[in-house]
Design a protein around this motif. Structure first.
Motif, mmCIF file in Angstrom:
data_model
loop_
_atom_site.group_PDB
_atom_site.id
_atom_site.type_symbol
_atom_site.label_atom_id
_atom_site.label_comp_id
_atom_site.label_asym_id
_atom_site.label_seq_id
_atom_site.Cartn_x
_atom_site.Cartn_y
_atom_site.Cartn_z
ATOM 1 N N ASN A 27 0.882 -1.153 0.000
ATOM 2 C CA ASN A 27 0.000 0.000 0.000
ATOM 3 C C ASN A 27 0.925 1.209 0.000
ATOM 4 O O ASN A 27 1.850 1.281 0.826
ATOM 5 N N ALA A 29 1.042 5.422 -0.048
ATOM 6 C CA ALA A 29 0.301 6.667 0.128
ATOM 7 C C ALA A 29 1.242 7.859 -0.046
ATOM 8 O O ALA A 29 2.380 7.828 0.426
ATOM 9 N N PHE A 40 -2.844 7.473 -3.847
ATOM 10 C CA PHE A 40 -2.773 6.214 -3.115
ATOM 11 C C PHE A 40 -2.862 5.068 -4.106
ATOM 12 O O PHE A 40 -3.601 5.138 -5.088
ATOM 13 N N ARG A 42 -3.029 0.646 -3.926
ATOM 14 C CA ARG A 42 -2.984 -0.631 -3.215
ATOM 15 C C ARG A 42 -2.738 -1.700 -4.257
ATOM 16 O O ARG A 42 -3.569 -1.953 -5.114
ATOM 17 N N LEU A 48 -5.094 -5.483 3.487
ATOM 18 C CA LEU A 48 -6.078 -4.424 3.716
ATOM 19 C C LEU A 48 -5.739 -3.589 4.946
ATOM 20 O O LEU A 48 -5.906 -2.377 4.942
ATOM 21 N N SER A 50 -2.992 -2.712 6.004
ATOM 22 C CA SER A 50 -1.858 -1.823 5.778
ATOM 23 C C SER A 50 -2.247 -0.529 5.065
ATOM 24 O O SER A 50 -1.427 0.376 4.954
ATOM 25 N N THR A 51 -3.481 -0.447 4.611
ATOM 26 C CA THR A 51 -3.935 0.783 3.967
ATOM 27 C C THR A 51 -3.809 1.957 4.930
ATOM 28 O O THR A 51 -3.154 2.965 4.634
ATOM 29 N N ASP A 52 -4.429 1.834 6.084
ATOM 30 C CA ASP A 52 -4.388 2.899 7.086
ATOM 31 C C ASP A 52 -2.961 3.150 7.570
ATOM 32 O O ASP A 52 -2.565 4.297 7.785
ATOM 33 N N SER A 54 -0.137 2.792 5.928
ATOM 34 C CA SER A 54 0.648 3.539 4.937
ATOM 35 C C SER A 54 0.298 5.023 4.956
ATOM 36 O O SER A 54 1.189 5.875 4.876
#
Length: 136
Positions: A27, A29, A40, A42, A48, A50-52, A54
């Motif tokens: 991910n 950002a 961003f 992914r 999933l 790791s989205t927040d 990053s």
């Protein structure tokens, strides 16, 4: 001064190329100099959760103008920044966040990468920032 969307997209391309080269999914950002998300990506099958992470790594690097790993060293128990990760709506203080600077050395944004080991996260973030020298 802020990073442009064009610059952010080129940084993401370089970061993705590095992630592919080391056989991992990330991910990625990019935030502007105000720590606002500007781009961003992914990668397929990137975690999933790791989205927040990053995004928070990018925000942390931008807000404090340092690699997140450096902030992590300073935030250990007894350190001068102990518990800083609880400020600013939640920060991430382990490697994978790197400030992005223009040719004059001004911070114009930051990259945050998450999805593998902290060593791989940092390597992918660094690879992304090196792409800027061609476009800044």
């Amino acid at each position: 001064m802020n990073i442009t969307l064009e610059q952010a997209e080129k940084i993401i391309v370089a970061a993705k190329e590095k992630a592919i080269a080391i056989h991992t999914q990330m991910n990625i950002a990019i935030v502007d100099s105000g720590a606002n998300l500007i781009a961003f990506a992914r990668m397929d099958q990137a975690w999933l959760g790791s989205t927040d992470i990053s995004i928070k790594k990018a925000r942390t690097a931008c807000l404090f103008g340092k690699n997140t790993g450096v902030i992590g060293e300073l935030s250990q128990p007894g350190g001068p920044l102990f518990n800083i990760e609880h400020s600013n709506g939640g920060l991430i203080t382990f490697p994978g966040g790197v400030p992005i600077k223009n040719n004059s050395g001004d911070i114009i944004g930051a990259i945050g990468v998450s999805g593998s080991s902290i060593e791989n996260d940092h390597a992918v973030a660094e690879a992304g920032t090196t792409a800027l020298s061609t476009y800044a």
